[in-house]
Design a protein around this motif. Structure first.
Motif, PDB file in Angstrom:
ATOM      1  N   GLN A  24       0.563  -1.504  -0.347  1.00  8.88           N
ATOM      2  CA  GLN A  24       0.076   0.089  -0.289  1.00  8.88           C
ATOM      3  C   GLN A  24       0.771   0.989   0.161  1.00  8.88           C
ATOM      4  OE1 GLN A  24      -2.231   0.004   3.471  1.00  8.88           O
ATOM      5  NE2 GLN A  24      -3.450  -2.352   2.270  1.00  8.88           N
ATOM      6  N   GLN A  25       2.080   1.453   0.567  1.00  7.84           N
ATOM      7  CA  GLN A  25       3.082   2.165   0.574  1.00  7.84           C
ATOM      8  C   GLN A  25       4.158   2.302  -0.453  1.00  7.84           C
ATOM      9  OE1 GLN A  25       5.507   2.091   3.851  1.00  7.84           O
ATOM     10  NE2 GLN A  25       3.613   1.899   5.638  1.00  7.84           N
ATOM     11  N   ARG A  26       4.347   0.919  -1.614  1.00  4.47           N
ATOM     12  CA  ARG A  26       4.729   1.281  -2.099  1.00  4.47           C
ATOM     13  C   ARG A  26       4.330   1.197  -3.768  1.00  4.47           C
ATOM     14  NH1 ARG A  26       9.915  -0.620   0.009  1.00  4.47           N
ATOM     15  NH2 ARG A  26      10.772   0.194   1.862  1.00  4.47           N
ATOM     16  N   CYS A  27       3.509   0.790  -3.693  1.00  4.65           N
ATOM     17  CA  CYS A  27       2.753   0.323  -4.964  1.00  4.65           C
ATOM     18  C   CYS A  27       1.579   0.665  -5.085  1.00  4.65           C
ATOM     19  CB  CYS A  27       2.819  -0.614  -5.439  1.00  4.65           C
ATOM     20  SG  CYS A  27       4.805  -1.712  -6.484  1.00  4.65           S
ATOM     21  N   PRO A  28       0.369   2.058  -4.517  1.00  5.27           N
ATOM     22  CA  PRO A  28      -0.747   1.953  -4.273  1.00  5.27           C
ATOM     23  C   PRO A  28      -1.521   1.908  -5.774  1.00  5.27           C
ATOM     24  CG  PRO A  28       0.885   3.949  -4.499  1.00  5.27           C
ATOM     25  CD  PRO A  28       1.508   2.690  -4.738  1.00  5.27           C
ATOM     26  N   GLU A  29      -0.688   1.094  -6.773  1.00  5.57           N
ATOM     27  CA  GLU A  29      -1.424   1.177  -7.965  1.00  5.57           C
ATOM     28  C   GLU A  29      -1.678  -0.339  -7.540  1.00  5.57           C
ATOM     29  OE1 GLU A  29       1.927   0.786  -9.068  1.00  5.57           O
ATOM     30  OE2 GLU A  29       1.212   2.608  -7.988  1.00  5.57           O
ATOM     31  N   TRP A  30      -1.617  -1.127  -6.823  1.00  6.03           N
ATOM     32  CA  TRP A  30      -1.780  -2.290  -6.845  1.00  6.03           C
ATOM     33  C   TRP A  30      -3.330  -2.989  -5.939  1.00  6.03           C
ATOM     34  CZ3 TRP A  30       1.928  -7.099  -5.711  1.00  6.03           C
ATOM     35  CH2 TRP A  30       1.507  -8.512  -5.660  1.00  6.03           C
ATOM     36  N   SER A  31      -4.284  -2.627  -6.357  1.00  2.42           N
ATOM     37  CA  SER A  31      -5.469  -2.526  -5.348  1.00  2.42           C
ATOM     38  C   SER A  31      -5.576  -3.889  -4.681  1.00  2.42           C
ATOM     39  CB  SER A  31      -6.189  -1.616  -5.927  1.00  2.42           C
ATOM     40  OG  SER A  31      -6.811  -1.808  -7.359  1.00  2.42           O
ATOM     41  N   ASP A  32      -5.797  -5.414  -6.578  1.00  2.00           N
ATOM     42  CA  ASP A  32      -6.312  -6.226  -5.311  1.00  2.00           C
ATOM     43  C   ASP A  32      -4.985  -7.386  -4.813  1.00  2.00           C
ATOM     44  OD1 ASP A  32      -7.337  -8.596  -5.536  1.00  2.00           O
ATOM     45  OD2 ASP A  32      -7.206  -9.138  -7.940  1.00  2.00           O
ATOM     46  N   HIS A  33      -5.625  -7.460  -3.200  1.00  2.00           N
ATOM     47  CA  HIS A  33      -4.827  -7.817  -2.588  1.00  2.00           C
ATOM     48  C   HIS A  33      -5.617  -9.363  -1.563  1.00  2.00           C
ATOM     49  CE1 HIS A  33      -2.966  -4.268  -1.332  1.00  2.00           C
ATOM     50  NE2 HIS A  33      -2.506  -4.790  -2.174  1.00  2.00           N
ATOM     51  N   ASN A  34      -6.557 -10.012  -3.434  1.00  2.00           N
ATOM     52  CA  ASN A  34      -7.604 -10.800  -2.929  1.00  2.00           C
ATOM     53  C   ASN A  34      -6.039 -12.176  -3.058  1.00  2.00           C
ATOM     54  OD1 ASN A  34      -9.921 -10.270  -2.218  1.00  2.00           O
ATOM     55  ND2 ASN A  34      -9.988  -9.483  -4.213  1.00  2.00           N
ATOM     56  N   VAL A  35      -6.736 -13.576  -2.240  1.00  2.00           N
ATOM     57  CA  VAL A  35      -5.707 -14.060  -2.659  1.00  2.00           C
ATOM     58  C   VAL A  35      -5.207 -15.106  -3.880  1.00  2.00           C
ATOM     59  CG1 VAL A  35      -5.738 -17.056  -1.640  1.00  2.00           C
ATOM     60  CG2 VAL A  35      -6.643 -15.128  -0.122  1.00  2.00           C
ATOM     61  N   SER A  36      -6.866 -14.762  -4.848  1.00  2.00           N
ATOM     62  CA  SER A  36      -6.792 -15.112  -6.138  1.00  2.00           C
ATOM     63  C   SER A  36      -5.480 -14.287  -7.489  1.00  2.00           C
ATOM     64  CB  SER A  36      -8.190 -14.890  -7.402  1.00  2.00           C
ATOM     65  OG  SER A  36      -8.690 -14.120  -6.923  1.00  2.00           O
ATOM     66  N   ASP A  37      -4.580 -14.052  -6.679  1.00  2.00           N
ATOM     67  CA  ASP A  37      -4.222 -12.432  -7.252  1.00  2.00           C
ATOM     68  C   ASP A  37      -2.916 -13.307  -7.627  1.00  2.00           C
ATOM     69  OD1 ASP A  37      -3.969  -9.092  -8.386  1.00  2.00           O
ATOM     70  OD2 ASP A  37      -1.935  -9.696  -7.471  1.00  2.00           O
ATOM     71  N   PRO A  38      -2.081 -13.323  -8.715  1.00  2.00           N
ATOM     72  CA  PRO A  38      -1.098 -13.900  -8.871  1.00  2.00           C
ATOM     73  C   PRO A  38       0.711 -13.377  -7.988  1.00  2.00           C
ATOM     74  CG  PRO A  38      -1.939 -13.250 -10.583  1.00  2.00           C
ATOM     75  CD  PRO A  38      -2.806 -13.393  -9.687  1.00  2.00           C
ATOM     76  N   GLY A  39       0.213 -12.203  -7.805  1.00  2.00           N
ATOM     77  CA  GLY A  39       0.789 -11.299  -6.790  1.00  2.00           C
ATOM     78  C   GLY A  39       0.991 -11.832  -5.665  1.00  2.00           C
ATOM     79  N   VAL A  40      -0.173 -12.366  -4.738  1.00  2.00           N
ATOM     80  CA  VAL A  40      -0.520 -12.306  -3.380  1.00  2.00           C
ATOM     81  C   VAL A  40       0.167 -13.962  -3.587  1.00  2.00           C
ATOM     82  CG1 VAL A  40      -2.031 -13.204  -1.587  1.00  2.00           C
ATOM     83  CG2 VAL A  40      -2.355 -10.760  -3.153  1.00  2.00           C
ATOM     84  N   THR A  41      -0.142 -14.559  -4.539  1.00  2.00           N
ATOM     85  CA  THR A  41       0.460 -15.876  -4.248  1.00  2.00           C
ATOM     86  C   THR A  41       1.881 -15.578  -3.955  1.00  2.00           C
ATOM     87  OG1 THR A  41      -1.714 -16.558  -5.734  1.00  2.00           O
ATOM     88  CG2 THR A  41       0.317 -17.577  -5.439  1.00  2.00           C
ATOM     89  N   LEU A  42       2.066 -14.877  -4.617  1.00  2.00           N
ATOM     90  CA  LEU A  42       3.800 -14.272  -5.228  1.00  2.00           C
ATOM     91  C   LEU A  42       4.395 -14.573  -3.465  1.00  2.00           C
ATOM     92  CD1 LEU A  42       6.239 -15.022  -6.161  1.00  2.00           C
ATOM     93  CD2 LEU A  42       6.433 -12.085  -7.585  1.00  2.00           C
TER      94      LEU A  42
END
Length: 648
Positions: A24-42
């Protein structure tokens, strides 16, 4: 089952949540924090690997953890040696000086359950002979008058004014200055000092020093307030000098009439002194809880970097073993002790000592990224003999012995019949444990041996002076925004009631302050002005009136009340949380009423009265009663002559 250490208590979910908050501080444009998001999986995959790493870290044994701390430059602090004073008593007055050499050993008696605690004198003591040379008197605010001729005619003289006033003084001139010596002043007096209580006269003995008149400790007074023939046994301060008073040069002592306490009668007529004599019976010197080891052969060098040589005794007390002798080749070389090898070049003859492990270490050789081998310090040549001329081994809390326990003379001295410590020895601190080192490691990583914040100054001061009981960093006044003031409270010993003296809280020896100043001066920011000083003290007399419960003797209750008052107002062990009276915190009379409530034998059903009287330890004068005693930011409370009355 062995307990498992918990070096990092973060769980898998904690790691994931921390990473999402950083997103939220470094990448505010990344708003999808659901478990299904590939970034959250990483993120979860990385968190799982970190969780496994933390699991393995929590199973690191203490031995490995200690090695990790050493890589950070953190070593366990060695124990601090207790320090105190001992008095050497002569078998009789001697016509020539008696020399007590440095490192003379004294000890406590051996018992069935423990070995003796050995102390060594920290300096040389000369027990100087003396005799009576001059006599005089000085009325309050007047010039001294010489009465030596009156004594020689055996007529005597009145030592105070015809109507004695506070400040009148008897002057006794010795043939020479006797610093740190115990002196007997033998007096022949008539019963002329009317009105005084011979058991507690309002008198104070003092000796002249370059910083003015300093109070002497009176061990025995057999004159009954100058009303009968007897001896006065004085302990002269270490700065005693021989100035010119009454146009005569002598080692001057004086006995000054001070203001009497409310329950203490004073003189209505001046005493008469008929004869005087003086002689030396002993001397007092500082000691340290350590034994000196001399000329220890460490072995032979093999010519390789990073050599280590164990010492026979450990731990090593700081402030000793600054030179190492290396013999071989053209002759003997003197190597210098350094705290670390970071600034050592390949030709610098440096060594260091690990005080906890008891090892002499030489600089290592480190392979640089370009393949070159860099030497941090020179290497003793092969087959060279290494010899440590002197070091001190000892320290720890076992050296904090009570008054009168050091009474065994381990080194034979002519004309010395016994030895004793008239005050308790203090300042002995146990070595740092691994748990304490773990707590200190984050502070070390943050400060990197630099003093920036107030906490940095306090941490670094405790590091160089573990025998300082309390260290507090305070800002200077508003006119100096770059000024830093460090207030130090030394370890002090108490008498049987817990009372401490102002002289013990402000030692004449500036060694401790100088060590802290030199250590911090190399680590402060450029432009920061540093002032290291003893804490200030505001003396106070508590006037207490309580009633004893049925079945309790008033003298015992009075002694318990005095111990409670001195303990609560103690600068090191007092205060509400028993960690020392807080700097600058005012004292309220109602606080002491609550303290008296916990004293066995005090009847709280009867009236309890407490008054606070500001006092001046120099003159003995007391001010008007107050309900609240305000302190400056660098001041502590000092107990001074509490007056306790216990009703049956």
């Amino acid at each position: 089952m062995l307990p498992v250490p918990d070096l990092d208590d973060r769980t898998f979910q904690d790691l994931v949540d921390d990473a999402k908050r950083l997103l939220q501080q470094r990448c505010p444009e990344w708003s999808d924090h659901n478990v299904s998001d590939p970034g959250v999986t990483l993120i979860e995959a990385v968190a799982q690997m970190v969780d496994q790493l933390v699991y393995r870290l929590n199973r690191v044994p203490d031995r490995h953890y200690l090695k990790f701390l050493e890589l950070l430059g953190l070593e366990l602090r060695p124990p601090a040696a207790a320090r105190g004073e001992v008095t050497f008593w002569l078998s009789a007055a001697q016509p020539q000086p008696v020399l007590v050499r440095a490192e003379t050993q004294v000890a406590t008696p051996r018992t069935d359950v423990g070995e003796p605690v050995v102390f060594s004198t920290a300096e040389e003591l000369a027990i100087l002979p003396c005799s009576w040379a001059r006599a005089g008197s000085a009325a309050a605010g007047q010039e001294p008058v010489d009465h030596t001729a009156a004594l020689e005619r055996s007529g005597g003289f009145e030592c105070f004014s015809p109507v004695p006033q506070v400040g009148d003084a008897l002057l006794v001139g010795l043939s020479n200055a006797v610093p740190s010596c115990a002196v007997v002043v033998r007096m022949d007096c008539e019963v002329r000092g009317v009105g005084v209580d011979p058991r507690r006269p309002p008198l104070q003995w003092e000796a002249w020093t370059p910083r003015g008149w300093v109070e002497c400790e009176v061990e025995r007074d057999g004159t009954g307030g100058f009303n009968r023939a007897g001896d006065v046994l004085l302990h002269v301060p270490r700065e005693h000098a021989a100035p010119v008073l009454a146009r005569q040069r002598a080692g001057w002592l004086r006995c000054r009439l001070v203001e009497a306490r409310p329950d203490q009668p004073t003189y209505t007529a001046s005493p008469l002194i008929r004869r005087l004599s003086a002689f030396t019976v002993g001397g007092t010197v500082r000691v340290v809880h350590a034994e000196a080891v001399r000329d220890e052969d460490l072995g032979t060098s093999d010519g390789t970097p990073g050599q280590r040589f164990p010492l026979q005794r450990r731990p090593v007390v700081s402030g000793a073993a600054d030179v190492l002798h290396v013999t071989g080749g053209p002759g003997r070389e003197d190597w210098t002790r350094v705290p670390h090898f970071a600034a050592s070049g390949p030709d610098d003859r440096h060594f260091r000592i690990d005080p906890v492990a008891g090892e002499v270490q030489f600089g290592p050789a480190v392979r640089e990224p370009d393949g070159a081998l860099r030497h941090y310090g020179a290497v003793p040549p092969k087959a060279a003999r290494l010899r440590l001329p002197r070091y001190l081994a000892g320290g720890g809390p076992s050296g904090n012995v009570a008054r009168g326990q050091v009474r065994v003379l381990k080194t034979s001295l002519p004309y010395v019949t016994r030895v004793e410590n008239r005050r308790a020895a203090g300042g002995g601190v146990a070595g740092e444990s691994l748990a304490d080192a773990r707590m200190r490691a984050p502070v070390l990583l943050r400060t990197r041996d630099r003093a920036v914040t107030a906490e940095d100054f306090e941490h670094l001061a405790r590091e160089i002076a573990p025998d300082a009981a309390r260290v507090r960093c305070l800002p200077t006044d508003g006119t100096d925004p770059l000024g830093v003031r460090l207030v130090v409270v030394p370890y002090v010993d108490s008498d049987e009631t817990g009372r401490v003296s102002l002289a013990a809280l402000r030692p004449a020896d500036p060694r401790l302050l100088q060590e802290i100043t030199a250590h911090l001066d190399r680590r402060r920011l450029v432009g920061t002005r540093l002032l290291v000083q003893w804490a200030g003290y505001h003396a106070v007399t508590a006037v207490v009136d309580v009633a004893a419960r049925p079945g309790h003797r008033p003298p015992e209750v009075r002694a318990a009340v005095l111990r409670a008052l001195h303990g609560y107002l103690h600068p090191v062990d007092g205060g509400p949380d028993r960690s020392g009276w807080p700097l600058g915190q005012p004292l309220h009379a109602r606080e002491l009423v609550g303290v008296l409530g916990g004293v066995p034998g005090v009847d709280l059903g009867q009236q309890v009265t407490v008054q606070l009287l500001p006092a001046d330890p120099g003159t003995g004068r007391r001010g008007d009663p107050v309900e609240r005693l305000d302190l400056a930011p660098d001041e502590l409370v000092l107990s001074y002559g509490h007056q306790v009355q216990v009703r049956s």
